[in-house]
Write an enzyme that holds these catalytic residues in place. Structure first.
Site, PDB file in Angstrom:
ATOM      1  N   GLY A  71    -141.170 -50.436  -8.550  1.00  0.00           N
ATOM      2  CA  GLY A  71    -142.397 -50.083  -9.248  1.00  0.00           C
ATOM      3  C   GLY A  71    -142.374 -48.739  -9.940  1.00  0.00           C
ATOM      4  O   GLY A  71    -143.395 -48.301 -10.466  1.00  0.00           O
ATOM      5  N   SER A 126    -142.014 -46.329 -12.841  1.00  0.00           N
ATOM      6  CA  SER A 126    -142.033 -46.447 -14.301  1.00  0.00           C
ATOM      7  C   SER A 126    -141.826 -45.105 -14.996  1.00  0.00           C
ATOM      8  O   SER A 126    -141.471 -45.067 -16.170  1.00  0.00           O
ATOM      9  CB  SER A 126    -143.355 -47.070 -14.759  1.00  0.00           C
ATOM     10  OG  SER A 126    -144.449 -46.280 -14.341  1.00  0.00           O
ATOM     11  N   HIS A 174    -142.399 -38.356  -8.169  1.00  0.00           N
ATOM     12  CA  HIS A 174    -143.826 -38.091  -7.971  1.00  0.00           C
ATOM     13  C   HIS A 174    -144.306 -38.797  -6.719  1.00  0.00           C
ATOM     14  O   HIS A 174    -143.867 -39.887  -6.398  1.00  0.00           O
ATOM     15  CB  HIS A 174    -144.651 -38.523  -9.187  1.00  0.00           C
ATOM     16  CG  HIS A 174    -144.372 -39.922  -9.668  1.00  0.00           C
ATOM     17  ND1 HIS A 174    -143.262 -40.236 -10.418  1.00  0.00           N
ATOM     18  CD2 HIS A 174    -145.046 -41.082  -9.491  1.00  0.00           C
ATOM     19  CE1 HIS A 174    -143.268 -41.542 -10.695  1.00  0.00           C
ATOM     20  NE2 HIS A 174    -144.337 -42.077 -10.127  1.00  0.00           N
ATOM     21  N   HIS A 224    -147.567 -40.431  -5.155  1.00  0.00           N
ATOM     22  CA  HIS A 224    -148.919 -40.913  -5.423  1.00  0.00           C
ATOM     23  C   HIS A 224    -149.772 -40.612  -4.196  1.00  0.00           C
ATOM     24  O   HIS A 224    -149.360 -40.890  -3.055  1.00  0.00           O
ATOM     25  CB  HIS A 224    -148.940 -42.437  -5.579  1.00  0.00           C
ATOM     26  CG  HIS A 224    -148.229 -42.987  -6.770  1.00  0.00           C
ATOM     27  ND1 HIS A 224    -148.889 -43.430  -7.886  1.00  0.00           N
ATOM     28  CD2 HIS A 224    -146.909 -43.204  -7.008  1.00  0.00           C
ATOM     29  CE1 HIS A 224    -148.016 -43.903  -8.762  1.00  0.00           C
ATOM     30  NE2 HIS A 224    -146.798 -43.785  -8.255  1.00  0.00           N
TER      31      HIS A 224
HETATM   32  P1  5GP Z   1    -144.713 -45.041 -11.004  1.00  0.00           P
HETATM   33  O1  5GP Z   1    -145.006 -46.415 -11.535  1.00  0.00           O
HETATM   34  O2  5GP Z   1    -143.515 -44.442 -11.730  1.00  0.00           O
HETATM   35  O3  5GP Z   1    -144.603 -44.935  -9.518  1.00  0.00           O
HETATM   36  O4  5GP Z   1    -145.973 -44.167 -11.373  1.00  0.00           O
HETATM   37  C1  5GP Z   1    -146.189 -43.643 -12.641  1.00  0.00           C
HETATM   38  C2  5GP Z   1    -147.667 -43.414 -12.767  1.00  0.00           C
HETATM   39  O5  5GP Z   1    -147.883 -42.591 -13.907  1.00  0.00           O
HETATM   40  C3  5GP Z   1    -148.480 -44.695 -13.005  1.00  0.00           C
HETATM   41  O6  5GP Z   1    -149.404 -44.860 -11.938  1.00  0.00           O
HETATM   42  C4  5GP Z   1    -149.154 -44.442 -14.350  1.00  0.00           C
HETATM   43  O7  5GP Z   1    -150.480 -44.931 -14.390  1.00  0.00           O
HETATM   44  C5  5GP Z   1    -149.089 -42.957 -14.497  1.00  0.00           C
HETATM   45  N1  5GP Z   1    -149.028 -42.497 -15.874  1.00  0.00           N
HETATM   46  C6  5GP Z   1    -148.291 -43.018 -16.881  1.00  0.00           C
HETATM   47  N2  5GP Z   1    -148.462 -42.330 -18.005  1.00  0.00           N
HETATM   48  C7  5GP Z   1    -149.350 -41.339 -17.713  1.00  0.00           C
HETATM   49  C8  5GP Z   1    -149.925 -40.283 -18.495  1.00  0.00           C
HETATM   50  O8  5GP Z   1    -149.665 -40.099 -19.689  1.00  0.00           O
HETATM   51  N3  5GP Z   1    -150.795 -39.458 -17.843  1.00  0.00           N
HETATM   52  C9  5GP Z   1    -151.110 -39.624 -16.523  1.00  0.00           C
HETATM   53  N4  5GP Z   1    -151.979 -38.756 -16.003  1.00  0.00           N
HETATM   54  N5  5GP Z   1    -150.575 -40.590 -15.762  1.00  0.00           N
HETATM   55  C10 5GP Z   1    -149.702 -41.433 -16.354  1.00  0.00           C
END
Ligand code: 5GP
Ligand code: ZN
Length: 114
Positions: A93, A95, A100, A102
């Site tokens: 998951g 992206s 980071h 969450h």
């Molecule tokens: P991952 O999927 O990599 O664990 O989490 C990436 C997170 O970054 C996702 O929950 C997505 O909604 C968030 N995200 C993506 N682009 C942006 C952005 O431009 N600004 C912010 N604040 N969050 C973002």
């Protein structure tokens, strides 16, 4: 800084975000697509693509990010019940390839995660 990295650009202020915390090591900002009423992303300023890419020298840094994430959860008012998640790799998951944590809170969480 990685010039192609979205979170590096957010950290640098080149892309706007709703920041809730920053210090010399860690930055935290609200997720643009929140999956709970509280959804904050807590990141190290250092660009590390995935947590598995961290070296032993990064271990204290990761501890600091986790510690700060918990303190931010407390400050957000969800300290007694929240989920702290790190996705590692696209199939898990991930992206955005800048480590980071969450912080999700304010609703009941299911287990196992999807
Ligand atoms: P991952 O999927 O990599 O664990 O989490 C990436 C997170 O970054 C996702 O929950 C997505 O909604 C968030 N995200 C993506 N682009 C942006 C952005 O431009 N600004 C912010 N604040 N969050 C973002
Ligand atoms: Zn980055």
């Amino acid at each position: 800084m990685d010039e192609t990295c979205l979170f590096c650009k957010i950290i640098a202020g080149e892309i706007s975000s709703d920041k809730v915390y920053e210090d010399e090591t860690v930055v935290a900002f609200r997720d643009i697509n929140p999956q709970a009423s509280t959804h904050v992303l807590v990141v190290p300023r250092k660009h590390i693509p995935r947590i598995v890419d961290a070296t032993e020298d990064d271990s204290a840094l990761l501890g600091e990010v986790a510690y700060r994430a918990a303190q931010i959860a407390r400050k957000e008012g969800v300290g007694d019940s929240f989920r702290m998640v790190v996705n590692n790799g696209a199939d898990a998951g991930q992206s955005v390839f800048h480590v980071h944590f969450h912080i999700l809170g304010g609703r009941r969480m299911g287990w196992p995660p999807g």
